[in-house]
Design an enzyme around this catalytic site. Structure first.
Site, PDB file in Angstrom:
ATOM      1  N   CYS A  79       0.874  -1.130   0.148  1.00  0.00           N
ATOM      2  CA  CYS A  79      -0.014   0.126  -0.005  1.00  0.00           C
ATOM      3  C   CYS A  79       0.954   1.190  -0.098  1.00  0.00           C
ATOM      4  CB  CYS A  79      -0.931  -0.124   1.135  1.00  0.00           C
ATOM      5  SG  CYS A  79      -2.352   1.011   0.778  1.00  0.00           S
ATOM      6  N   HIS A 170      -3.607  -4.797   1.847  1.00  0.00           N
ATOM      7  CA  HIS A 170      -2.951  -4.970   3.226  1.00  0.00           C
ATOM      8  C   HIS A 170      -2.696  -6.523   3.652  1.00  0.00           C
ATOM      9  CE1 HIS A 170      -2.477  -0.929   5.186  1.00  0.00           C
ATOM     10  NE2 HIS A 170      -3.147  -0.539   3.963  1.00  0.00           N
ATOM     11  N   GLU A 172      -1.202  -8.033   5.639  1.00  0.00           N
ATOM     12  CA  GLU A 172      -0.881  -8.232   7.021  1.00  0.00           C
ATOM     13  C   GLU A 172      -2.250  -8.282   7.820  1.00  0.00           C
ATOM     14  OE1 GLU A 172      -0.359  -5.547   5.639  1.00  0.00           O
ATOM     15  OE2 GLU A 172      -1.103  -3.909   6.649  1.00  0.00           O
TER      16      GLU A 172
HETATM   17  N1  GLN Z   1      -3.723   6.526   0.792  1.00  0.00           N
HETATM   18  C1  GLN Z   1      -2.271   6.155   1.488  1.00  0.00           C
HETATM   19  C2  GLN Z   1      -1.210   6.964   0.774  1.00  0.00           C
HETATM   20  O1  GLN Z   1      -1.371   7.585  -0.235  1.00  0.00           O
HETATM   21  C3  GLN Z   1      -2.192   4.650   1.264  1.00  0.00           C
HETATM   22  C4  GLN Z   1      -2.979   4.257   2.300  1.00  0.00           C
HETATM   23  C5  GLN Z   1      -2.503   2.415   2.806  1.00  0.00           C
HETATM   24  O2  GLN Z   1      -1.499   2.305   3.076  1.00  0.00           O
HETATM   25  N2  GLN Z   1      -3.355   1.822   3.337  1.00  0.00           N
HETATM   26  O3  GLN Z   1      -0.026   6.827   1.272  1.00  0.00           O
END
Ligand code: GLN
Length: 196
Positions: A79, A170, A172
């Site tokens: 992410c 995610h 995890e």
């Molecule tokens: N929206 C977040 C970003 O731009 C990422 C979101 C996440 O890691 N769950 O960093």
């Protein structure tokens, strides 16, 4: 046993440690740049990429992270971590660490769907993986040597570029450790090559 660090500046850090240990490796939280020398692979967790970037700069991590990548050690960005690894970001002049050959867009799945779960197929990993997306980015373009591992709604949500693995979701946050197993294997393979 492979030793894998989780960059512990902000975000979903501790959950990754369980997943690493459930996958047969040793996990440790990395709080200072010099601790990177002790690990064979690194996870950059989800959270907020702008906040993690600020802390990378504040604690002098940037050069060491680039060196870690240049040494050929595996890195897994989940992410926000994927955003930090990408070498091109939609709407930004410059990338963050910029080592993985993908162009990434932030917050791709729309406000009304800030977080959701979807069943996806991850090539070579799982054909029924329940992925948790939270304000997730996606990969808009993948470089020529990048292996696309998963798509959701025609958008790339997991990919591998040699030593770099990235996903939009995610892993995890569920107890399905198959993607972590895959990363642990990447780390073990690199480690055994370096000792050969
Ligand atoms: N929206 C977040 C970003 O731009 C990422 C979101 C996440 O890691 N769950 O960093």
């Amino acid at each position: 046993m492979a030793k894998i660090g989780v960059l512990g500046l902000q975000g979903a850090v501790r959950e990754h440690l369980w997943a690493i240990e459930a996958s047969g490796a040793e996990g440790t939280i990395i709080k200072r740049p010099e601790e990177l020398a002790d690990v064979d692979g690194l996870i950059i967790p989800g959270g907020e990429s702008t906040a993690i970037r600020r802390l990378i700069d504040k604690y002098g991590f940037m050069e060491e992270l680039k060196k870690f990548a240049a040494d050929g050690k595996p890195m897994f960005g989940t992410c926000a971590g994927l955003i930090l690894l990408a070498n091109d970001l939609v709407g930004y002049d410059a990338p963050h660490i910029g080592v993985m050959d993908v162009k990434v867009e932030r917050n791709s799945f729309g406000r009304q769907r800030e977080s959701f779960e979807a069943d996806i197929t991850i090539a070579g990993v799982a054909d029924n993986f329940s992925a948790v997306f939270i304000r997730a980015p996606h990969i808009v373009e993948a470089g020529e040597n990048v292996e696309v591992l998963a798509k959701h709604n025609d958008r790339i949500v997991a990919a591998r570029d040699g030593q770099f693995l990235g996903c939009s979701f995610h892993p995890e946050l569920t107890d399905d450790y198959r993607l972590m197993n895959y990363f642990v294997k990447m780390v073990e393979e690199t480690k055994s090559k370096n000792f050969a």
